[in-house]
Design a protein around this motif. Sequence first.
Motif, PDB file in Angstrom:
ATOM      1  N   LEU A 119     112.237 -45.563 -15.684  1.00 30.20           N
ATOM      2  CA  LEU A 119     112.546 -46.132 -14.383  1.00 30.20           C
ATOM      3  C   LEU A 119     111.298 -46.789 -13.795  1.00 30.20           C
ATOM      4  CD1 LEU A 119     114.459 -43.005 -13.074  1.00 30.20           C
ATOM      5  CD2 LEU A 119     115.491 -45.102 -13.906  1.00 30.20           C
ATOM      6  N   GLN A 120     111.442 -48.051 -13.463  1.00 30.08           N
ATOM      7  CA  GLN A 120     110.330 -48.777 -12.850  1.00 30.08           C
ATOM      8  C   GLN A 120     110.632 -48.987 -11.377  1.00 30.08           C
ATOM      9  OE1 GLN A 120     109.939 -52.962 -13.851  1.00 30.08           O
ATOM     10  NE2 GLN A 120     107.722 -52.898 -13.623  1.00 30.08           N
ATOM     11  N   LEU A 121     109.777 -48.456 -10.507  1.00 31.42           N
ATOM     12  CA  LEU A 121     109.970 -48.633  -9.073  1.00 31.42           C
ATOM     13  C   LEU A 121     109.634 -50.060  -8.687  1.00 31.42           C
ATOM     14  CD1 LEU A 121     110.583 -47.462  -6.267  1.00 31.42           C
ATOM     15  CD2 LEU A 121     108.170 -46.786  -6.126  1.00 31.42           C
ATOM     16  N   LEU A 122     110.580 -50.726  -8.006  1.00 28.74           N
ATOM     17  CA  LEU A 122     110.383 -52.112  -7.584  1.00 28.74           C
ATOM     18  C   LEU A 122     109.993 -52.192  -6.103  1.00 28.74           C
ATOM     19  CD1 LEU A 122     113.529 -53.741  -9.246  1.00 28.74           C
ATOM     20  CD2 LEU A 122     111.194 -53.630 -10.160  1.00 28.74           C
ATOM     21  N   PHE A 123     110.815 -51.588  -5.258  1.00 31.59           N
ATOM     22  CA  PHE A 123     110.605 -51.642  -3.809  1.00 31.59           C
ATOM     23  C   PHE A 123     111.012 -50.309  -3.186  1.00 31.59           C
ATOM     24  CE2 PHE A 123     109.987 -56.180  -3.578  1.00 31.59           C
ATOM     25  CZ  PHE A 123     110.778 -56.693  -4.587  1.00 31.59           C
TER      26      PHE A 123
ATOM     27  N   LEU B  68     114.689 -45.539   1.202  1.00 31.24           N
ATOM     28  CA  LEU B  68     115.520 -46.140   0.153  1.00 31.24           C
ATOM     29  C   LEU B  68     114.637 -46.812  -0.886  1.00 31.24           C
ATOM     30  CD1 LEU B  68     118.297 -47.709   2.426  1.00 31.24           C
ATOM     31  CD2 LEU B  68     118.477 -45.645   1.011  1.00 31.24           C
ATOM     32  N   TYR B  69     115.107 -46.805  -2.117  1.00 27.84           N
ATOM     33  CA  TYR B  69     114.315 -47.288  -3.241  1.00 27.84           C
ATOM     34  C   TYR B  69     115.164 -48.177  -4.145  1.00 27.84           C
ATOM     35  CZ  TYR B  69     111.282 -43.388  -1.903  1.00 27.84           C
ATOM     36  OH  TYR B  69     110.480 -42.527  -1.203  1.00 27.84           O
ATOM     37  N   TRP B  70     114.522 -49.188  -4.732  1.00 28.85           N
ATOM     38  CA  TRP B  70     115.121 -49.968  -5.815  1.00 28.85           C
ATOM     39  C   TRP B  70     114.307 -49.740  -7.084  1.00 28.85           C
ATOM     40  CZ3 TRP B  70     119.708 -51.947  -6.239  1.00 28.85           C
ATOM     41  CH2 TRP B  70     120.382 -52.458  -5.127  1.00 28.85           C
ATOM     42  N   TYR B  71     115.015 -49.350  -8.164  1.00 26.98           N
ATOM     43  CA  TYR B  71     114.410 -49.173  -9.473  1.00 26.98           C
ATOM     44  C   TYR B  71     115.068 -50.137 -10.456  1.00 26.98           C
ATOM     45  CZ  TYR B  71     112.135 -44.730  -8.251  1.00 26.98           C
ATOM     46  OH  TYR B  71     111.338 -43.762  -7.694  1.00 26.98           O
ATOM     47  N   ARG B  72     114.304 -50.498 -11.490  1.00 33.57           N
ATOM     48  CA  ARG B  72     114.873 -51.246 -12.610  1.00 33.57           C
ATOM     49  C   ARG B  72     114.632 -50.444 -13.883  1.00 33.57           C
ATOM     50  NH1 ARG B  72     112.952 -57.108 -13.003  1.00 33.57           N
ATOM     51  NH2 ARG B  72     110.951 -56.153 -13.454  1.00 33.57           N
ATOM     52  N   GLN B  73     115.606 -50.492 -14.770  1.00 31.21           N
ATOM     53  CA  GLN B  73     115.518 -49.770 -16.031  1.00 31.21           C
ATOM     54  C   GLN B  73     115.885 -50.716 -17.167  1.00 31.21           C
ATOM     55  OE1 GLN B  73     118.383 -46.600 -16.472  1.00 31.21           O
ATOM     56  NE2 GLN B  73     116.983 -45.390 -17.718  1.00 31.21           N
TER      57      GLN B  73
ATOM     58  N   VAL C 215     111.029 -47.519   4.275  1.00 34.40           N
ATOM     59  CA  VAL C 215     111.083 -46.330   5.129  1.00 34.40           C
ATOM     60  C   VAL C 215     111.825 -46.610   6.426  1.00 34.40           C
ATOM     61  CG1 VAL C 215     108.997 -45.360   4.115  1.00 34.40           C
ATOM     62  CG2 VAL C 215     108.832 -46.780   6.164  1.00 34.40           C
ATOM     63  N   GLY C 216     112.261 -47.865   6.624  1.00 37.09           N
ATOM     64  CA  GLY C 216     113.007 -48.174   7.842  1.00 37.09           C
ATOM     65  C   GLY C 216     113.408 -49.641   7.883  1.00 37.09           C
ATOM     66  N   ILE C 217     114.160 -49.992   8.904  1.00 42.96           N
ATOM     67  CA  ILE C 217     114.646 -51.368   9.057  1.00 42.96           C
ATOM     68  C   ILE C 217     113.476 -52.340   9.042  1.00 42.96           C
ATOM     69  CG2 ILE C 217     115.812 -52.992  10.603  1.00 42.96           C
ATOM     70  CD1 ILE C 217     117.459 -50.659  11.645  1.00 42.96           C
ATOM     71  N   GLY C 218     113.591 -53.368   8.204  1.00 41.71           N
ATOM     72  CA  GLY C 218     112.565 -54.402   8.141  1.00 41.71           C
ATOM     73  C   GLY C 218     111.281 -53.992   7.442  1.00 41.71           C
ATOM     74  N   GLN C 219     111.187 -52.754   6.981  1.00 40.79           N
ATOM     75  CA  GLN C 219     109.958 -52.263   6.337  1.00 40.79           C
ATOM     76  C   GLN C 219     110.161 -52.186   4.832  1.00 40.79           C
ATOM     77  OE1 GLN C 219     107.964 -48.916   8.493  1.00 40.79           O
ATOM     78  NE2 GLN C 219     109.820 -48.908   9.715  1.00 40.79           N
ATOM     79  N   ILE C 220     109.450 -53.039   4.119  1.00 41.97           N
ATOM     80  CA  ILE C 220     109.587 -53.123   2.669  1.00 41.97           C
ATOM     81  C   ILE C 220     108.213 -53.026   2.041  1.00 41.97           C
ATOM     82  CG2 ILE C 220     110.398 -54.501   0.723  1.00 41.97           C
ATOM     83  CD1 ILE C 220     112.634 -53.750   2.636  1.00 41.97           C
ATOM     84  N   SER C 221     108.102 -52.186   1.018  1.00 45.36           N
ATOM     85  CA  SER C 221     106.872 -52.127   0.232  1.00 45.36           C
ATOM     86  C   SER C 221     107.205 -52.490  -1.202  1.00 45.36           C
ATOM     87  CB  SER C 221     106.272 -50.714   0.273  1.00 45.36           C
ATOM     88  OG  SER C 221     105.874 -50.385   1.571  1.00 45.36           O
ATOM     89  N   SER C 222     106.385 -53.354  -1.771  1.00 49.10           N
ATOM     90  CA  SER C 222     106.606 -53.806  -3.133  1.00 49.10           C
ATOM     91  C   SER C 222     105.641 -53.103  -4.061  1.00 49.10           C
ATOM     92  CB  SER C 222     106.380 -55.319  -3.208  1.00 49.10           C
ATOM     93  OG  SER C 222     106.451 -55.755  -4.547  1.00 49.10           O
TER      94      SER C 222
END
Lengths: 113, 110
Positions: free
Chosen positions: A44-48, A33-38, A51-58
């Motif tokens: 589109l700017q990728l924010l976060f 899952l991905y969060w983008y801001r525009q 790849v799984g529960i509790g796993q976040i890449s900024s």
Amino acid sequence: SQTIHQWPATLVQPVGSPLSLECTVEGTSNPNLYWYRQAAGRGLQLLFYSVGIGQISSEVPQNLSASRPQDRQFILSSKKLLLSDSGFYLCALELDRGLYGYTFGSGTRLTVV
Amino acid sequence: GQQLNQSPQSMFIQEGEDVSMNCTSSSIFNTWLWYKQDPGEGPVLLIALYKAGELTSNGRLTAQFGITRKDSFLNISASIPSDVGIYFCAGKAAGNKLTFGGGTRVLVKP
């Protein structure tokens, strides 16, 4: 079939207020899952991404944070909004290791006043 | 990191015209995708390309995966008013996230 839901569709928040945007998916398990801001009329700017529960890449340092408390739930948050946080926020779902690209939600228009 | 240059940044169309836009990359991609975003909506996938040289159509839209695997173009034939919006290219290398171009904003000639 897989679906992705985002809410709210629009939001007006004062500077310094907290933020919580929610994205949920149906019809699939363990998606990326991905969060983008525009910004208005821009790219589109990728924010976060997650790849799984509790796993976040900024991807970029910023005033926002993300969490993935459940497999099909991805949340974008802020403790104190800035004017520069205004924009169109999009959640995206990746299936089949990206074979068909990403499926985007309908977006949230955030205006910080 | 990977970068995608999409051009033009914006264009005006007149009904019935053919238009084209393209993307070039600094590195090789295995997949090229083209999306369209209507105002206030999320981008929607138009065409996906998986092989160098591949030419794929979707109605009045045609896209090609460049032979060098570093570029792709999208053509819209006989444009109509509902073609307005922002078109994004995106490329993917194996195991990587999608890289998006900056978008081409298609507007109607006044």
